[in-house]
Design an enzyme around this catalytic site. Structure first.
Site, PDB file in Angstrom:
ATOM      1  N   ARG A  47       0.769  -1.022  -0.524  1.00  0.00           N
ATOM      2  CA  ARG A  47       0.229   0.175  -0.159  1.00  0.00           C
ATOM      3  C   ARG A  47       0.580   1.557   0.102  1.00  0.00           C
ATOM      4  O   ARG A  47       1.452   1.713   0.872  1.00  0.00           O
ATOM      5  CB  ARG A  47      -0.815   0.464   1.110  1.00  0.00           C
ATOM      6  CG  ARG A  47      -1.851  -1.372   1.437  1.00  0.00           C
ATOM      7  CD  ARG A  47      -2.816  -1.019   2.351  1.00  0.00           C
ATOM      8  NE  ARG A  47      -2.961  -0.966   3.704  1.00  0.00           N
ATOM      9  CZ  ARG A  47      -3.586  -0.310   4.851  1.00  0.00           C
ATOM     10  NH1 ARG A  47      -4.043  -0.504   3.991  1.00  0.00           N
ATOM     11  NH2 ARG A  47      -2.995  -0.833   5.268  1.00  0.00           N
ATOM     12  N   ASP A  49       1.996   4.782   0.009  1.00  0.00           N
ATOM     13  CA  ASP A  49       1.294   6.575   0.243  1.00  0.00           C
ATOM     14  C   ASP A  49       1.342   7.279  -0.708  1.00  0.00           C
ATOM     15  O   ASP A  49       1.612   7.298  -1.805  1.00  0.00           O
ATOM     16  CB  ASP A  49       2.605   6.473   1.196  1.00  0.00           C
ATOM     17  CG  ASP A  49       2.638   6.186   2.559  1.00  0.00           C
ATOM     18  OD1 ASP A  49       2.437   5.839   2.896  1.00  0.00           O
ATOM     19  OD2 ASP A  49       4.140   6.477   2.922  1.00  0.00           O
ATOM     20  N   ARG A 195      11.473   5.535   2.805  1.00  0.00           N
ATOM     21  CA  ARG A 195      11.643   7.449   2.673  1.00  0.00           C
ATOM     22  C   ARG A 195      12.382   7.777   4.111  1.00  0.00           C
ATOM     23  O   ARG A 195      13.099   8.712   3.827  1.00  0.00           O
ATOM     24  CB  ARG A 195       9.864   7.857   3.092  1.00  0.00           C
ATOM     25  CG  ARG A 195       9.466   7.620   1.316  1.00  0.00           C
ATOM     26  CD  ARG A 195       8.015   8.440   1.205  1.00  0.00           C
ATOM     27  NE  ARG A 195       7.458   9.579   1.831  1.00  0.00           N
ATOM     28  CZ  ARG A 195       6.912   9.884   2.317  1.00  0.00           C
ATOM     29  NH1 ARG A 195       6.040   9.542   2.822  1.00  0.00           N
ATOM     30  NH2 ARG A 195       6.524  11.241   2.976  1.00  0.00           N
TER      31      ARG A 195
END
Length: 263
Positions: A47, A49, A195
């Protein structure tokens, strides 16, 4: 049915459905429902972002009907907006689960280190980095993060979810056009992990942190507030690996077991 999916995440609020927001899952499920005339629920490998892209996303759907794959791809191409494509539809065994059957996910993060920043045609998937970038220091810091660890310091915790992950690759290269690219692979990633890793490594690259700093955070049991999160638009999910058909059920069962931090 397995769906291989690509999208430009710029104008999406991530993958997962959210009321009142444009999401990749919402757009795809709505289009599939129109084409197949039945409700469709997608299970996805990862999933992503808001703002994160994909060239190799994978999802599956259990369908009452058995549409011809090439016909479905063509119909979706006519109906979907230009920033999301279903590249292939493939019948798969009932044991296939896009999320739990996956062996590993592969991401790429692009950083333009030139004085002028990212090329205009790549500005939506490349971070412009107006700071020094010491590739050797970044790679040394990356090597120290490999293996199975509790990456709680680099994750946004979700209730009941483990943050133990097996990081299999974190390799940086610099192209002739001045773009530094990180190839990041793991059996799975927790929320914002890639990230956050990139954000910590960029701090190493610009000289704000030493190469041993990111690995020193692996003993933390909570997210480290000093770790910056790199912007979403530089990140792309490029591939998901799966085992042979006769190993799908065993892989899914193994993935569902809650992992604990290594001693």
């Amino acid at each position: 049915m397995r769906l291989d999916i690509a999208y430009d995440g710029t104008d999406f609020s991530g993958w997962a459905r959210q009321p009142g927001r444009r999401t990749v899952c919402g757009v795809l499920e709505d289009a599939l429902g129109v084409v197949l005339r039945e409700p469709v629920a997608l299970t996805v490998a990862g999933r992503t972002d808001a703002g994160v892209h994909a060239t190799g996303q994978v999802a599956h759907a259990d369908l009452a009907s058995g549409p011809e794959p090439e016909w479905l791809v063509r119909r979706l191409a006519r109906l979907l907006p230009p920033d999301v494509r279903v590249r292939a539809v493939t019948p798969v065994p009932a044991e296939f689960d896009a999320r739990f059957s996956a062996l590993r996910r592969h991401y790429r993060y692009r950083v333009a280190t030139t004085p002028y920043g990212a090329e205009p045609l790549r500005a939506r998937d490349t971070l412009s980095w107006p700071h020094p970038f010491d590739l050797a220091a970044v790679q040394a810091a990356s090597d120290a993060l490999l293996g199975e660890h509790d990456f709680a310091a680099f994750c946004k915790r979700r209730e009941g979810a483990t943050t133990v992950r097996g990081l299999q690759q974190l390799t940086w290269t610099r192209d002739t056009d001045g773009v530094a690219q990180a190839a990041v692979s793991a059996d799975a990633f927790c929320h914002s992990m890639v990230r956050s890793l990139v954000g910590a490594l960029l701090d190493v690259g610009r000289g704000r942190r030493t190469p041993d700093w990111p690995a020193s955070l692996l003993h933390r049991s909570e997210r480290a507030s000093e770790v910056p999160v790199a912007p979403a638009h530089g990140l792309t999910l490029v591939a998901v690996d799966y085992p042979p058909a006769d190993e799908l059920a065993a892989r899914s069962a193994a993935t569902r077991r809650l992992r604990v931090p290594p001693s």
